[in-house]
Design an enzyme around this catalytic site. Structure first.
Site, PDB file in Angstrom:
ATOM      1  N   GLN A   1     120.749  98.487   9.781  1.00  0.00           N
ATOM      2  CA  GLN A   1     121.650  97.458   9.264  1.00  0.00           C
ATOM      3  C   GLN A   1     121.151  96.913   7.922  1.00  0.00           C
ATOM      4  OE1 GLN A   1     124.672  96.080  10.807  1.00  0.00           O
ATOM      5  NE2 GLN A   1     124.775  95.525   8.646  1.00  0.00           N
TER       6      GLN A   1
ATOM      7  N   ASP B   1     124.825  85.706  10.913  1.00  0.00           N
ATOM      8  CA  ASP B   1     124.958  86.558  12.110  1.00  0.00           C
ATOM      9  C   ASP B   1     125.279  85.614  13.269  1.00  0.00           C
ATOM     10  OD1 ASP B   1     124.745  88.596  13.998  1.00  0.00           O
ATOM     11  OD2 ASP B   1     122.551  88.619  14.011  1.00  0.00           O
TER      12      ASP B   1
ATOM     13  N   CYS C   1     126.628  91.112   9.424  1.00  0.00           N
ATOM     14  CA  CYS C   1     126.474  92.457   9.997  1.00  0.00           C
ATOM     15  C   CYS C   1     127.639  92.828  10.910  1.00  0.00           C
ATOM     16  CB  CYS C   1     125.148  92.560  10.743  1.00  0.00           C
ATOM     17  SG  CYS C   1     124.954  91.275  12.000  1.00  0.00           S
TER      18      CYS C   1
ATOM     19  N   HIS D   1     116.613  95.442  13.332  1.00  0.00           N
ATOM     20  CA  HIS D   1     117.812  96.269  13.141  1.00  0.00           C
ATOM     21  C   HIS D   1     117.715  96.942  11.762  1.00  0.00           C
ATOM     22  CE1 HIS D   1     121.706  97.777  13.833  1.00  0.00           C
ATOM     23  NE2 HIS D   1     122.442  96.682  13.809  1.00  0.00           N
TER      24      HIS D   1
ATOM     25  N   ARG E   1     127.214 101.484   6.713  1.00  0.00           N
ATOM     26  CA  ARG E   1     126.366 101.914   7.835  1.00  0.00           C
ATOM     27  C   ARG E   1     126.387 103.441   7.929  1.00  0.00           C
ATOM     28  NH1 ARG E   1     125.250  98.601  12.200  1.00  0.00           N
ATOM     29  NH2 ARG E   1     124.026 100.369  12.901  1.00  0.00           N
TER      30      ARG E   1
ATOM     31  N   ARG F   1     119.577 102.221  20.963  1.00  0.00           N
ATOM     32  CA  ARG F   1     119.756 100.759  20.892  1.00  0.00           C
ATOM     33  C   ARG F   1     119.263 100.207  22.221  1.00  0.00           C
ATOM     34  NH1 ARG F   1     124.936  97.300  18.990  1.00  0.00           N
ATOM     35  NH2 ARG F   1     123.883  97.767  17.037  1.00  0.00           N
TER      36      ARG F   1
HETATM   37  N1  NVA Z   1     121.771  89.682  16.256  1.00  0.00           N
HETATM   38  C1  NVA Z   1     122.878  90.457  16.748  1.00  0.00           C
HETATM   39  C2  NVA Z   1     123.151  91.622  15.858  1.00  0.00           C
HETATM   40  C3  NVA Z   1     124.337  92.459  16.256  1.00  0.00           C
HETATM   41  C4  NVA Z   1     124.576  93.617  15.345  1.00  0.00           C
HETATM   42  C5  NVA Z   1     122.567  90.919  18.156  1.00  0.00           C
HETATM   43  O1  NVA Z   1     121.426  91.370  18.390  1.00  0.00           O
HETATM   44  O2  NVA Z   1     123.426  90.824  19.028  1.00  0.00           O
HETATM   45  N1   CP Z   2     126.354  95.564  13.163  1.00  0.00           N
HETATM   46  C1   CP Z   2     126.257  96.285  14.281  1.00  0.00           C
HETATM   47  O1   CP Z   2     125.212  96.842  14.614  1.00  0.00           O
HETATM   48  O2   CP Z   2     127.418  96.376  14.989  1.00  0.00           O
HETATM   49  P1   CP Z   2     127.579  96.928  16.472  1.00  0.00           P
HETATM   50  O3   CP Z   2     126.808  96.004  17.380  1.00  0.00           O
HETATM   51  O4   CP Z   2     129.058  96.900  16.731  1.00  0.00           O
HETATM   52  O5   CP Z   2     127.028  98.321  16.529  1.00  0.00           O
END
Ligand code: NVA
Ligand code: CP
Length: 307
Positions: free
Chosen positions: A133, A222, A262, A130, A290, A103
Site C-alpha cells: 500500500q 485510514d 488507502c 502494509h 496498487r 494477508r
Molecule cells: N488499517 C486498515 C487498512 C486496510 C487496508 C486495516 O488494517 O483494516
Molecule cells: N487498501 C486495501 O488494502 O484494500 P483492501 O483491504 O480492500 O484489500
C-alpha cells in the site's frame, strides 16, 4: 533484492526507485493491454485471513494479465496456523506455486511463512504493516507532484499498520512525516525510534490537527478501527472525531494539499464525503496504482528468485 517483500525497510532506496520506475513502465503496458507474459505457466497463491477488495482483485488481475494463474484462498480455506502449521503451508505451497501473497493477522506469522518458504512471499497486510500500500501511495504522490523530496505528509488518525509502513519508507526516502493521532493511539514506539534513528526524514508525532496540517503537501487518513478491532469502533469514534479530515481541515493548510486514503473508507467518519469527492482527492489513482506497483514488485522478486 531481498527474497521476500515483507517490509519497505528491507530494501535500499535504489531498489525502491527501481520498483517505482518499473511500475511506471508496466502501467503503460497495462493501459495498452499489451501482451506481457512474464508469469506464463506460473502460479501465485493468495492467502487471505482477513477480507479484501483491492488487494485480492489487483493481485489476481495483475498476475493473470502477466500470463499466470492466481489462486484465491479465503479465511475458511486453509485455517493457516489453526488447521495447519504455518511452516507446513510454506513448504507445501513452495512445491506447487511460484510466489505467495498473504494477508494475515499476526506479523510474526508472515515472518514464519517466509522463513520456511523457498518461493518469494509478498506481504498483503498484517496487523503491523502494509508495504504494498505505501509503495503504491508514494508512487501516486510522485506521479502527482513529480518531486517527492522532503514533502510534508500528514497522516491523521490511528497509529496503525499504514503508519508503520510510512515510517519504514521514511527510513529510505527523505520525507517530513507527521502522524497526528489521539493520545494512546500512537504508532509502535520502536518503529518510530528506528525511523528517527535512520536520520533520513523529519518524523513527528502530534496530537494537534490544526498545527500538524500546516503546509502539508498531502493529508492521509485510514479507518479508525482496523480489521480485527471493529468491536472498538463505537468507543473509538468519540476519541477520533477531532481528527476527522473534513473541508475545514483541508482548507487550513495554507497551500494546495492532496488527499489520500488507502480505502475502504468509512465515509463521514475519518473523512467526509465532500473531501473524498473533491478534486484534490486522489484516492482512485491511488487504488489503481496498487495493481501496477504490485506487478513491479512481483516481477522484481521473480527475476531475483524465480524457480
Ligand atoms: N488499517 C486498515 C487498512 C486496510 C487496508 C486495516 O488494517 O483494516
Ligand atoms: N487498501 C486495501 O488494502 O484494500 P483492501 O483491504 O480492500 O484489500
Amino acid at each position: 533484492m531481498n527474497k521476500h517483500f515483507l517490509h519497505i525497510s528491507d530494501y535500499t532506496a535504489e531498489e525502491l526507485w527501481d520498483i517505482m520506475n518499473l511500475a511506471k513502465s508496466v502501467k503503460n503496458k497495462f493501459h495498452e493491454r499489451e501482451n506481457y507474459p512474464h508469469f506464463k505457466n506460473k502460479s501465485l497463491a493468495m492467502i487471505f485471513a482477513k477480507p479484501s477488495a483491492r488487494t485480492r482483485v489487483s493481485f489476481e488481475t495483475g498476475f493473470e494479465w502477466m500470463g499466470g494463474h492466481a489462486l484465491f484462498l479465503g479465511p475458511n480455506d486453509i485455517g493457516i496456523g489453526k488447521r495447519e502449521a504455518i511452516k507446513d503451508i510454506s513448504r507445501v505451497f513452495s512445491r506447487y506455486n511460484d510466489m505467495i501473497m498473504a494477508r494475515l493477522f499476526e506479523h510474526e506469522h508472515i515472518i514464519e511463512l517466509a522463513k520456511h518458504s523457498s518461493i518469494p512471499i509478498v506481504n498483503g497486510l498484517t496487523d503491523y504493516n502494509h508495504p504494498c500500500q505505501i509503495m503504491t501511495d508514494i508512487f501516486t504522490v510522485w506521479e502527482h507532484l513529480e518531486d517527492i523530496d522532503n514533502i510534508k505528509i500528514v497522516y491523521m488518525g490511528d497509529g496503525n499498520n499504514i503508519v508503520h509502513s510510512w515510517l519504514h519508507l521514511a527510513m529510505r526516502f527523505p520525507l517530513h512525516f507527521v502522524c497526528c493521532c489521539p493520545k494512546g493511539y500512537e504508532p509502535n514506539k520502536d518503529t518510530v525510534e528506528n525511523a528517527k534513528a535512520a536520520g533520513i526524514s523529519n518524523i513527528e508525532i502530534s496530537h494537534n490537527p490544526a498545527d500538524a496540517v500546516k503546509e502539508a503537501d498531502m493529508i492521509y487518513t485510514d479507518v479508525w478501527a482496523s480489521m480485527g478491532q471493529k468491536e472498538e469502533a463505537e468507543t473509538r469514534e468519540k476519541i477520533f472525531m477531532p481528527f476527522q479530515v473534513n473541508k475545514k481541515l483541508m482548507n487550513s493548510t495554507g497551500k494546495n494539499t492532496l488527499f489520500m486514503h488507502c480505502l475502504p473508507a468509512e465515509r463521514n467518519r475519518e473523512v467526509t464525503d465532500e473531501v473524498l469527492e473533491a478534486d484534490y482527492s486522489i484516492v482512485f489513482d491511488q487504488a489503481e496504482n496498487r495493481l501496477h506497483i504490485q506487478n513491479a514488485i512481483m516481477i522484481k522478486l521473480s527475476e531475483s528468485y524465480g524457480k
